[in-house]
Design an enzyme around this catalytic site. Structure first.
Site, PDB file in Angstrom:
ATOM      1  N   ARG A   1      44.304  27.285  50.332  1.00 20.88           N
ATOM      2  CA  ARG A   1      44.839  28.177  51.539  1.00 20.88           C
ATOM      3  C   ARG A   1      44.971  29.825  51.038  1.00 20.88           C
ATOM      4  O   ARG A   1      44.855  30.643  51.934  1.00 20.88           O
ATOM      5  CB  ARG A   1      46.017  27.862  51.880  1.00 20.88           C
TER       6      ARG A   1
ATOM      7  N   LYS B   1      56.245  33.902  57.383  1.00 24.35           N
ATOM      8  CA  LYS B   1      55.759  34.157  58.674  1.00 24.35           C
ATOM      9  C   LYS B   1      56.287  33.381  59.683  1.00 24.35           C
ATOM     10  O   LYS B   1      56.947  34.023  60.791  1.00 24.35           O
ATOM     11  CB  LYS B   1      54.307  34.196  58.919  1.00 24.35           C
TER      12      LYS B   1
ATOM     13  N   ARG C   1      54.198  18.435  55.438  1.00 27.29           N
ATOM     14  CA  ARG C   1      52.906  18.866  56.076  1.00 27.29           C
ATOM     15  C   ARG C   1      51.709  18.165  55.180  1.00 27.29           C
ATOM     16  O   ARG C   1      51.855  18.499  53.958  1.00 27.29           O
ATOM     17  CB  ARG C   1      53.006  20.343  56.060  1.00 27.29           C
TER      18      ARG C   1
ATOM     19  N   ARG D   1      58.529  22.822  50.718  1.00 27.39           N
ATOM     20  CA  ARG D   1      58.340  22.558  52.029  1.00 27.39           C
ATOM     21  C   ARG D   1      57.575  21.269  52.288  1.00 27.39           C
ATOM     22  O   ARG D   1      57.761  20.713  53.323  1.00 27.39           O
ATOM     23  CB  ARG D   1      57.401  23.678  52.791  1.00 27.39           C
TER      24      ARG D   1
ATOM     25  N   ARG E   1      43.221  36.036  61.742  1.00 27.20           N
ATOM     26  CA  ARG E   1      43.013  35.715  60.287  1.00 27.20           C
ATOM     27  C   ARG E   1      41.756  36.201  59.824  1.00 27.20           C
ATOM     28  O   ARG E   1      41.466  36.054  58.553  1.00 27.20           O
ATOM     29  CB  ARG E   1      43.396  34.302  60.064  1.00 27.20           C
TER      30      ARG E   1
HETATM   31  P1  AMP Z   1      49.944  28.087  59.618  1.00 24.04           P
HETATM   32  O1  AMP Z   1      51.006  27.226  59.885  1.00 24.04           O
HETATM   33  O2  AMP Z   1      49.912  29.641  60.183  1.00 24.04           O
HETATM   34  O3  AMP Z   1      49.613  28.354  58.023  1.00 24.04           O
HETATM   35  O4  AMP Z   1      48.480  27.423  60.053  1.00 24.04           O
HETATM   36  C1  AMP Z   1      48.276  26.236  59.387  1.00 24.04           C
HETATM   37  C2  AMP Z   1      46.473  26.182  59.483  1.00 24.04           C
HETATM   38  O5  AMP Z   1      46.142  26.065  60.927  1.00 24.04           O
HETATM   39  C3  AMP Z   1      45.734  27.273  58.584  1.00 24.04           C
HETATM   40  O6  AMP Z   1      45.829  26.621  57.332  1.00 24.04           O
HETATM   41  C4  AMP Z   1      44.615  26.996  59.509  1.00 24.04           C
HETATM   42  O7  AMP Z   1      43.902  25.881  59.081  1.00 24.04           O
HETATM   43  C5  AMP Z   1      44.865  26.756  60.717  1.00 24.04           C
HETATM   44  N1  AMP Z   1      45.007  27.941  61.565  1.00 24.04           N
HETATM   45  C6  AMP Z   1      46.234  28.845  61.791  1.00 24.04           C
HETATM   46  N2  AMP Z   1      45.753  29.963  62.364  1.00 24.04           N
HETATM   47  C7  AMP Z   1      44.564  30.027  62.173  1.00 24.04           C
HETATM   48  C8  AMP Z   1      43.660  31.126  62.493  1.00 24.04           C
HETATM   49  N3  AMP Z   1      44.131  32.426  63.480  1.00 24.04           N
HETATM   50  N4  AMP Z   1      42.401  31.057  62.224  1.00 24.04           N
HETATM   51  C9  AMP Z   1      41.978  29.930  61.852  1.00 24.04           C
HETATM   52  N5  AMP Z   1      42.672  28.737  61.467  1.00 24.04           N
HETATM   53  C10 AMP Z   1      43.991  28.981  61.718  1.00 24.04           C
END
Ligand code: AMP
Length: 186
Positions: free
Chosen positions: A139, A8, A128, A122, A83
């Site tokens: 996740r 994404k 990370r 990654r 989400r």
């Molecule tokens: P991502 O980089 O989009 O995978 O986001 C990394 C982490 O940030 C996720 O696993 C959540 O802990 C938090 N996060 C990102 N976007 C959201 C969202 N829309 N709602 C809640 N937590 C989020």
């Protein structure tokens, strides 16, 4: 939309550039806050490290503030938001207020096994904290439980564009552009 590791973030940047709009990534904003040690970052980090979602109120307020920025006025791409069903409703309210509308929801479909491999890779490259094997698994569960149901919500609204997320990054980008061909470009 798409499960963790679907690509994404990578594709969001290309789409945003193509349409001349900002890519708003909630994950990136949280990570920037974590690295700067802001109160938001301190709050978000414990959820992120565990592979859980940051609470809706925190996330919603952050997105609301971001789409109020002048660069988002002509339009924007959301990466990693909404989400949860509560976030869908909140986003509806926000964009009604700002006068925007959702044009499309892109779903990247990928092979589950390949995703885990991508994430483990990654983890090595980017380091990370949420890319350990246990957290990756958590996740994906959270995505399946809380986020995958949103696809049907947006399908009912006729917004879903499903795109095969497997293969070369540039191939996936071209598929997305083809799927979004009817949308206005900058
Ligand atoms: P991502 O980089 O989009 O995978 O986001 C990394 C982490 O940030 C996720 O696993 C959540 O802990 C938090 N996060 C990102 N976007 C959201 C969202 N829309 N709602 C809640 N937590 C989020």
């Amino acid at each position: 939309m798409g499960p963790p590791g679907a690509g994404k973030g990578t594709q969001a940047k290309f789409i945003a550039e193509h349409f001349g709009i900002p890519a708003i990534s909630t994950g990136d904003i949280f990570r920037a806050n974590v690295s700067q040690g802001t109160p938001l970052g301190v709050e978000a980090q414990r959820y992120m490290d565990a592979g859980e979602y940051v609470p809706d109120e925190v996330t919603n307020l952050m997105v609301r503030n971001r789409i109020d920025e002048p660069d988002a006025e002509p339009g924007f791409l959301l990466d990693g938001y909404p989400r949860t069903l509560a976030q869908v409703e909140e986003l509806d309210g926000m964009i009604k207020f700002t006068g925007h509308a959702l044009d499309a929801v892109v779903v990247l479909t990928v092979d589950q096994d390949e995703i885990v491999q991508r994430l483990l890779q990654r983890a090595q490259v980017e380091g990370r904290a949420d890319d350990t094997e246990d957290v990756i698994r958590r996740r994906q569960e959270v995505y399946t439980d809380q986020t995958a149901p949103l696809i049907e919500v947006y399908r009912d609204r006729g917004l879903i564009h499903e795109v095969d997320g497997m293969g070369e990054v540039s191939e996936v980008t071209q598929r997305i552009f083809a799927a979004l061909d009817d949308l206005p470009q900058s």
